[in-house]
Design a protein around this motif. Structure first.
Motif, mmCIF file in Angstrom:
data_model
loop_
_atom_site.group_PDB
_atom_site.id
_atom_site.type_symbol
_atom_site.label_atom_id
_atom_site.label_comp_id
_atom_site.label_asym_id
_atom_site.label_seq_id
_atom_site.Cartn_x
_atom_site.Cartn_y
_atom_site.Cartn_z
ATOM 1 N N ILE A 29 1.051 -1.099 0.156
ATOM 2 C CA ILE A 29 0.039 0.046 0.123
ATOM 3 C C ILE A 29 0.849 1.214 -0.197
ATOM 4 N N GLY A 30 0.266 2.365 -0.263
ATOM 5 C CA GLY A 30 1.050 3.561 -0.246
ATOM 6 C C GLY A 30 -0.016 4.657 -1.341
ATOM 7 N N ARG A 31 0.650 5.986 -1.326
ATOM 8 C CA ARG A 31 0.002 6.933 -1.903
ATOM 9 C C ARG A 31 0.062 6.680 -3.595
ATOM 10 N N ASN A 32 -0.392 7.437 -4.421
ATOM 11 C CA ASN A 32 0.056 7.371 -5.667
ATOM 12 C C ASN A 32 1.368 7.923 -5.961
ATOM 13 N N GLY A 33 2.240 7.299 -6.836
ATOM 14 C CA GLY A 33 3.645 7.679 -6.828
ATOM 15 C C GLY A 33 4.573 7.167 -5.964
ATOM 16 N N ALA A 34 3.826 6.243 -5.043
ATOM 17 C CA ALA A 34 4.772 5.647 -3.907
ATOM 18 C C ALA A 34 5.908 4.496 -4.444
ATOM 19 N N GLY A 35 5.408 3.925 -5.647
ATOM 20 C CA GLY A 35 6.473 2.797 -6.114
ATOM 21 C C GLY A 35 5.853 1.766 -6.012
ATOM 22 N N LYS A 36 4.551 1.394 -5.721
ATOM 23 C CA LYS A 36 3.886 0.128 -5.705
ATOM 24 C C LYS A 36 3.894 -0.552 -7.090
ATOM 25 N N SER A 37 3.672 0.084 -8.062
ATOM 26 C CA SER A 37 3.545 -0.859 -9.442
ATOM 27 C C SER A 37 4.949 -1.208 -9.954
ATOM 28 N N THR A 38 5.882 -0.092 -9.749
ATOM 29 C CA THR A 38 7.162 -0.439 -10.208
ATOM 30 C C THR A 38 7.791 -1.572 -9.225
ATOM 31 N N LEU A 39 7.333 -1.693 -8.051
ATOM 32 C CA LEU A 39 7.890 -2.912 -7.468
ATOM 33 C C LEU A 39 7.294 -4.147 -7.836
ATOM 34 N N LEU A 40 6.080 -4.133 -8.156
ATOM 35 C CA LEU A 40 5.597 -5.342 -8.715
ATOM 36 C C LEU A 40 6.235 -5.737 -10.074
ATOM 37 N N LYS A 41 6.414 -4.800 -11.022
ATOM 38 C CA LYS A 41 7.099 -5.104 -12.197
ATOM 39 C C LYS A 41 8.393 -5.437 -11.996
ATOM 40 N N LEU A 42 9.196 -5.077 -11.247
ATOM 41 C CA LEU A 42 10.658 -5.801 -10.723
ATOM 42 C C LEU A 42 10.313 -7.322 -10.301
ATOM 43 N N SER B 176 1.825 -13.081 -12.758
ATOM 44 C CA SER B 176 1.235 -11.723 -12.437
ATOM 45 C C SER B 176 0.090 -11.025 -13.261
ATOM 46 N N LEU B 177 -0.517 -10.424 -12.478
ATOM 47 C CA LEU B 177 -1.591 -9.669 -13.299
ATOM 48 C C LEU B 177 -1.481 -8.089 -12.860
ATOM 49 N N LEU B 178 -0.847 -7.254 -13.734
ATOM 50 C CA LEU B 178 -0.328 -6.037 -13.465
ATOM 51 C C LEU B 178 -1.116 -4.979 -14.284
ATOM 52 N N GLU B 179 -1.830 -5.199 -15.135
ATOM 53 C CA GLU B 179 -2.934 -3.995 -15.632
ATOM 54 C C GLU B 179 -3.913 -5.138 -16.580
ATOM 55 N N VAL B 180 -4.685 -4.388 -17.059
ATOM 56 C CA VAL B 180 -5.695 -5.030 -17.820
ATOM 57 C C VAL B 180 -5.261 -5.846 -19.200
ATOM 58 N N GLY B 181 -5.263 -6.893 -19.623
ATOM 59 C CA GLY B 181 -4.551 -7.811 -20.478
ATOM 60 C C GLY B 181 -3.165 -7.970 -20.405
ATOM 61 N N THR B 182 -2.509 -8.228 -19.249
ATOM 62 C CA THR B 182 -1.210 -8.385 -19.087
ATOM 63 C C THR B 182 -1.099 -9.841 -19.649
ATOM 64 N N LEU C 224 1.606 -15.431 -6.867
ATOM 65 C CA LEU C 224 0.778 -14.779 -7.716
ATOM 66 C C LEU C 224 0.764 -13.059 -7.375
ATOM 67 N N ILE C 225 1.158 -12.333 -8.350
ATOM 68 C CA ILE C 225 1.132 -11.077 -8.109
ATOM 69 C C ILE C 225 -0.036 -10.345 -8.794
ATOM 70 N N VAL C 226 -0.531 -9.522 -7.879
ATOM 71 C CA VAL C 226 -2.066 -8.897 -8.436
ATOM 72 C C VAL C 226 -1.992 -7.337 -8.171
ATOM 73 N N ASP C 227 -1.997 -6.515 -9.376
ATOM 74 C CA ASP C 227 -2.236 -5.189 -8.972
ATOM 75 C C ASP C 227 -3.653 -4.741 -8.818
ATOM 76 N N GLU C 228 -3.796 -3.411 -8.889
ATOM 77 C CA GLU C 228 -5.327 -3.247 -8.617
ATOM 78 C C GLU C 228 -6.072 -3.217 -9.845
ATOM 79 N N VAL C 229 -6.108 -4.521 -10.458
ATOM 80 C CA VAL C 229 -6.881 -4.611 -11.673
ATOM 81 C C VAL C 229 -8.356 -5.019 -11.193
ATOM 82 N N LEU C 230 -8.688 -5.069 -10.042
ATOM 83 C CA LEU C 230 -10.033 -5.474 -9.538
ATOM 84 C C LEU C 230 -10.919 -4.289 -9.587
ATOM 85 N N ALA C 231 -10.551 -3.192 -9.668
ATOM 86 C CA ALA C 231 -11.258 -1.926 -9.752
ATOM 87 C C ALA C 231 -12.042 -2.300 -10.945
ATOM 88 N N VAL C 232 -11.541 -2.572 -11.980
ATOM 89 C CA VAL C 232 -12.371 -2.911 -13.289
ATOM 90 C C VAL C 232 -13.630 -3.644 -13.190
#
Length: 427
Positions: free
Chosen positions: A80-93, A113-119, A190-198
């Motif tokens: 967790i963290g605010r926008n720009g905290a580095g969360k998605s970058t960490l998952l990509k690494l 991994s499911l980092l964004e819609v259609g990964t 299993l790595i999941v970014d916040e794609v569930l918002a869709v």
């Protein structure tokens, strides 16, 4: 044998703004020259933290800096963290989509991994073909994928369109199938970014249930990024808090969430008051000037016992004589879920006019109803036709403590937000 499945050692990631790579041949050659001589990358020294609120002077930005943590097999970890905290970058690494600038990442087992819609989906291929493609990428045989195929399609709910190219799917269909594939194919992590918002609320609940089964029942490891604290709290026992590319804390979910949600928006002073800014320059006809919370001893505070009333003193500016104005107050819990709402027309209230355009309203909330926990308020001034004169959210955070309820022996358990005094009868 160690049960550590993910280990991050001093990992950092640097980007150059507006560029791919370092942006120039000169910079790339300079980096290469330092590398073959065994010297440090010269551009690692000049980067700035990724603070979106400031302009900065360097073209180089550290999206992540000196990240260290270990995750054990079967752990469900929220990030967790605010926008720009580095969360998605960490998952990509961690997903090996990109490499860290410095540091090393050690993983054991296959990663889905499911980092964004259609990964991982090829838009020209059908849903059926993409299921087999994803399984093959994970190293599964066609027989193994076939064994899971019906379960994946049933979970996703897109059986009718399974032989249609996925480029024709809606974003909701896309994420349903993508999540079903990632969750059901046999990966250890299993790595999941916040794609569930869709997805809709029903599908989100279904996904959280499946991730819980994957973690607790199958012993697989989950990393989950979300801004929905309720989802994080439901699924994850541990949490990693990031801020401006650095790890602020890593530990039990409840304590990390409380630290993340602690107020730091600059609207509050030391007495837990809301004070409107630039009130003299406001062009609103009706607006909130200040709000304070008082306890039963008329002391301004943010701490209340379960057995005492909460008083809210509201100062309003009313420049024109506007009829039918409603004052609405909402209470929300630490996950920003609405707990209760109070409302009344100003004309029905015993308002104390301090001056011609300055009114004072005092609202007293009942005691022994709102359960011990952390809350904040929403205040609104509006009329029934939908026109809103003023609204302020997430202000005046309070903490209610257990002061001797029948639940005291269960201290530490979450028993909801409202305690109801029911009439008990035995027939």
């Amino acid at each position: 044998m160690s049960n550590i499945v993910i280990k991050a050692e001093n990992i950092s990631k640097q980007y150059r703004l507006g560029q791919v790579g370092t942006g120039t041949i000169a910079h790339d050659l300079n980096r290469f020259w330092h590398q073959i001589r065994g010297k440090e990358d010269p551009y690692l020294k000049i980067g700035e933290a990724n603070d979106r609120s400031t302009k900065g002077s360097s073209d180089y930005v550290w999206s992540l800096q000196d990240i260290n943590f270990e995750i054990e097999q079967g752990d469900a970890v929220g990030i967790i963290g605010r926008n720009g905290a580095g969360k998605s970058t960490l998952l990509k690494l961690l997903s090996r989509v990109t490499k860290p600038t410095t540091g090393k990442i050690y993983t054991q087992g296959r990663i889905a991994s499911l980092l964004e819609v259609g990964t991982g989906f090829h838009p020209e291929m059908t849903g059926r073909e993409n299921i087999y493609l994803n399984g093959a990428i994970l190293g599964m045989t066609r027989k193994e994928i076939t064994r899971k195929f019906d379960e994946i399609v049933d979970f996703s709910g897109v059986e009718r369109y399974i032989d249609t190219p996925v480029k024709r799917y809606s974003s909701g269909m896309y994420v349903r199938l993508a999540f079903a594939v990632a969750a059901h194919l046999e990966s250890e992590i299993l790595i999941v970014d916040e794609v569930l918002a869709v997805g809709d609320a029903e599908f989100q609940k279904k996904c959280l249930g499946k991730m819980g089964d994957v973690s607790k029942g199958e012993g697989r490891t989950i990393l989950f990024v979300s801004h929905q604290m309720g989802a994080i709290s439901t699924l994850c026992k541990k949490c990693l808090l990031l801020e401006k590319g650095k790890v602020i804390n890593y530990g039990k979910t409840n304590s990390i969430i409380e630290e993340y949600l602690s107020p730091s928006n600059g609207q509050l002073n030391n007495s837990n008051s809301y004070i409107a800014k630039n009130t003299l320059k406001s062009n609103k006809n009706v607006f909130f000037k200040s709000i304070d919370t008082f306890n039963s001893r008329n002391i301004i505070t943010d701490s209340f016992g379960f057995n005492e009333h909460i008083k809210i003193k509201i100062n309003l500016s009313v420049k024109n004589d506007i009829k039918n104005i409603i004052l609405g107050i909402g209470i929300q819990d630490k996950f920003n879920v609405r707990v209760a709402t109070f409302m009344n027309e100003l004309s029905d209230l015993n308002i104390n006019p301090i001056s011609k355009d300055n009114w004072e309203v005092v609202v007293e909330l009942p005691k022994e109803v709102i359960a011990p926990n952390s809350y904040s308020f929403i205040f609104a001034l509006y009329i029934y036709n939908g026109e809103i004169f003023d609204i302020i959210e997430n202000v005046c955070p309070i903490k209610i403590y257990d002061t001797g309820t029948i639940f005291s022996k269960y201290e530490g358990l979450d028993y909801g937000n409202i305690i109801v005094k029911a009439d008990w009868k035995v027939n």
